[in-house]
Design a protein around this motif. Structure first.
Motif, mmCIF file in Angstrom:
data_model
loop_
_atom_site.group_PDB
_atom_site.id
_atom_site.type_symbol
_atom_site.label_atom_id
_atom_site.label_comp_id
_atom_site.label_asym_id
_atom_site.label_seq_id
_atom_site.Cartn_x
_atom_site.Cartn_y
_atom_site.Cartn_z
ATOM 1 N N ASN A 156 0.819 -1.204 0.000
ATOM 2 C CA ASN A 156 0.000 0.000 0.000
ATOM 3 C C ASN A 156 0.857 1.259 0.000
ATOM 4 O O ASN A 156 0.502 2.252 -0.635
ATOM 5 N N GLU A 157 1.974 1.228 0.697
ATOM 6 C CA GLU A 157 2.881 2.382 0.677
ATOM 7 C C GLU A 157 3.429 2.596 -0.730
ATOM 8 O O GLU A 157 3.497 3.732 -1.202
ATOM 9 N N LEU A 158 3.816 1.517 -1.404
ATOM 10 C CA LEU A 158 4.296 1.649 -2.783
ATOM 11 C C LEU A 158 3.201 2.217 -3.676
ATOM 12 O O LEU A 158 3.480 3.001 -4.588
ATOM 13 N N GLY A 159 1.952 1.831 -3.402
ATOM 14 C CA GLY A 159 0.824 2.318 -4.187
ATOM 15 C C GLY A 159 0.554 3.806 -4.034
ATOM 16 O O GLY A 159 -0.193 4.390 -4.819
ATOM 17 N N THR A 160 1.163 4.442 -3.028
ATOM 18 C CA THR A 160 0.999 5.891 -2.853
ATOM 19 C C THR A 160 2.167 6.665 -3.449
ATOM 20 O O THR A 160 2.110 7.878 -3.562
ATOM 21 N N SER A 161 3.217 5.958 -3.843
ATOM 22 C CA SER A 161 4.431 6.595 -4.338
ATOM 23 C C SER A 161 4.333 6.808 -5.857
ATOM 24 O O SER A 161 4.003 5.884 -6.603
ATOM 25 N N LEU A 162 4.612 8.006 -6.300
ATOM 26 C CA LEU A 162 4.458 8.370 -7.698
ATOM 27 C C LEU A 162 5.111 7.379 -8.667
ATOM 28 O O LEU A 162 4.465 6.962 -9.625
ATOM 29 N N PRO A 163 6.349 6.951 -8.462
ATOM 30 C CA PRO A 163 6.940 6.053 -9.455
ATOM 31 C C PRO A 163 6.235 4.688 -9.560
ATOM 32 O O PRO A 163 6.291 4.044 -10.591
ATOM 33 N N PHE A 164 5.575 4.269 -8.497
ATOM 34 C CA PHE A 164 4.970 2.937 -8.479
ATOM 35 C C PHE A 164 3.455 2.950 -8.657
ATOM 36 O O PHE A 164 2.852 1.912 -8.884
ATOM 37 N N ARG A 165 2.849 4.096 -8.527
ATOM 38 C CA ARG A 165 1.386 4.204 -8.486
ATOM 39 C C ARG A 165 0.703 3.549 -9.677
ATOM 40 O O ARG A 165 -0.355 2.963 -9.546
ATOM 41 N N LEU A 198 1.805 1.006 -11.361
ATOM 42 C CA LEU A 198 2.073 -0.431 -11.369
ATOM 43 C C LEU A 198 1.407 -1.160 -10.208
ATOM 44 O O LEU A 198 0.993 -2.306 -10.347
ATOM 45 N N ILE A 199 1.351 -0.504 -9.059
ATOM 46 C CA ILE A 199 0.848 -1.145 -7.845
ATOM 47 C C ILE A 199 -0.294 -0.319 -7.288
ATOM 48 O O ILE A 199 -0.113 0.840 -6.927
ATOM 49 N N LYS A 200 -1.462 -0.920 -7.256
ATOM 50 C CA LYS A 200 -2.635 -0.239 -6.703
ATOM 51 C C LYS A 200 -2.729 -0.526 -5.207
ATOM 52 O O LYS A 200 -2.367 -1.607 -4.745
ATOM 53 N N ARG A 201 -3.239 0.445 -4.484
ATOM 54 C CA ARG A 201 -3.490 0.224 -3.055
ATOM 55 C C ARG A 201 -4.640 -0.753 -2.909
ATOM 56 O O ARG A 201 -5.536 -0.809 -3.741
ATOM 57 N N ARG A 202 -4.604 -1.549 -1.866
ATOM 58 C CA ARG A 202 -5.683 -2.504 -1.634
ATOM 59 C C ARG A 202 -6.426 -2.142 -0.364
ATOM 60 O O ARG A 202 -5.833 -1.644 0.591
ATOM 61 N N ARG A 203 -7.714 -2.380 -0.416
ATOM 62 C CA ARG A 203 -8.557 -2.105 0.740
ATOM 63 C C ARG A 203 -8.327 -3.178 1.794
ATOM 64 O O ARG A 203 -8.215 -4.361 1.465
ATOM 65 N N VAL A 204 -8.268 -2.762 3.040
ATOM 66 C CA VAL A 204 -8.083 -3.682 4.163
ATOM 67 C C VAL A 204 -9.383 -3.736 4.957
ATOM 68 O O VAL A 204 -9.918 -2.696 5.349
ATOM 69 N N ILE A 205 -9.866 -4.944 5.165
ATOM 70 C CA ILE A 205 -11.107 -5.142 5.908
ATOM 71 C C ILE A 205 -10.832 -6.065 7.087
ATOM 72 O O ILE A 205 -10.241 -7.139 6.915
ATOM 73 N N ILE A 206 -11.238 -5.637 8.261
ATOM 74 C CA ILE A 206 -11.110 -6.469 9.466
ATOM 75 C C ILE A 206 -12.457 -7.156 9.667
ATOM 76 O O ILE A 206 -13.471 -6.499 9.885
ATOM 77 N N VAL A 207 -12.454 -8.466 9.584
ATOM 78 C CA VAL A 207 -13.684 -9.250 9.680
ATOM 79 C C VAL A 207 -14.228 -9.238 11.104
ATOM 80 O O VAL A 207 -15.439 -9.226 11.310
ATOM 81 N N ASN A 208 -13.335 -9.238 12.077
ATOM 82 C CA ASN A 208 -13.728 -9.292 13.488
ATOM 83 C C ASN A 208 -13.145 -8.091 14.251
ATOM 84 O O ASN A 208 -12.258 -8.254 15.089
ATOM 85 N N PRO A 209 -13.646 -6.891 13.989
ATOM 86 C CA PRO A 209 -13.058 -5.680 14.599
ATOM 87 C C PRO A 209 -13.124 -5.666 16.121
ATOM 88 O O PRO A 209 -12.270 -5.040 16.765
ATOM 89 N N GLU A 210 -14.075 -6.367 16.698
ATOM 90 C CA GLU A 210 -14.174 -6.381 18.163
ATOM 91 C C GLU A 210 -12.944 -7.053 18.781
ATOM 92 O O GLU A 210 -12.481 -6.648 19.849
ATOM 93 N N VAL A 211 -12.386 -8.044 18.123
ATOM 94 C CA VAL A 211 -11.174 -8.717 18.620
ATOM 95 C C VAL A 211 -9.984 -7.769 18.503
ATOM 96 O O VAL A 211 -9.149 -7.690 19.411
ATOM 97 N N VAL A 212 -9.907 -7.045 17.402
ATOM 98 C CA VAL A 212 -8.827 -6.065 17.215
ATOM 99 C C VAL A 212 -8.911 -4.985 18.285
ATOM 100 O O VAL A 212 -7.906 -4.637 18.911
#
Length: 159
Positions: free
Chosen positions: A96-105, A107-121
């Motif tokens: 995801n960090e590479l996906g925010t950097s101009l040279p890599f943007r 080539l590499i897309k940022r991916r969404r992160v989903i926490i299935v069990n947020p109460e445990v987190v």
């Protein structure tokens, strides 16, 4: 993971693979089936990664890297006892960090992160905060991989 189209939803599921109970496997399987029944393509390491790795985990990490790169979303069934969680969160973070950097943007897309069990987190973060504060840490500077996961999910919710 077979053939797919660019607009297909590709999901990498981060979940505990070693030392899991039948009940935990059933929860993972039900979640995978839910996603696949709605048409998503899911990479489930328990099912899709060869766990007998003669490279002592190196090939498992390599496989996770390429499939997290392939994914549009990374879903976490968080288990604080999972050792692989740290590797998977850091792979996701780095991509995801590479996906925010101009040279890599392009080539590499940022991916969404989903926490299935947020109460445990949230419960784990509370415990980590209490522990760090008891050792004199200023709460403003408390840190953990669990907190990184929560931040990633919040930062990518709009993707």
């Amino acid at each position: 993971t077979g053939s797919f189209k660019e607009n297909d939803m590709r999901i990498f599921l981060v979940c505990k693979t070693w030392g899991v109970t039948e009940e935990e496997i059933a929860v993972q399987r039900a979640y995978v089936e839910f996603l696949e029944n709605r048409g998503d393509i899911v990479y489930w390491p328990r099912r899709d990664t060869k766990q007998n790795d003669p490279e002592h985990g190196t090939e498992i990490c390599r496989t996770a890297f390429w499939h997290i790169l392939w994914a549009k979303e990374v879903h976490f069934i968080f288990d604080p006892t999972s050792q692989g969680f740290v590797a998977d969160i850091m792979l996701t973070f780095a991509l995801n960090e590479l996906g925010t950097s101009l040279p890599f943007r392009r080539l590499i897309k940022r991916r969404r992160v989903i926490i299935v069990n947020p109460e445990v987190v949230d419960r784990m973060i509370e415990e980590e905060m209490e522990e760090q504060i008891s050792q004199g840490m200023d709460p403003l500077f408390a840190k953990s991989y669990t907190m990184v996961l929560k931040n990633l999910a919040e930062e990518t919710a709009h993707l």
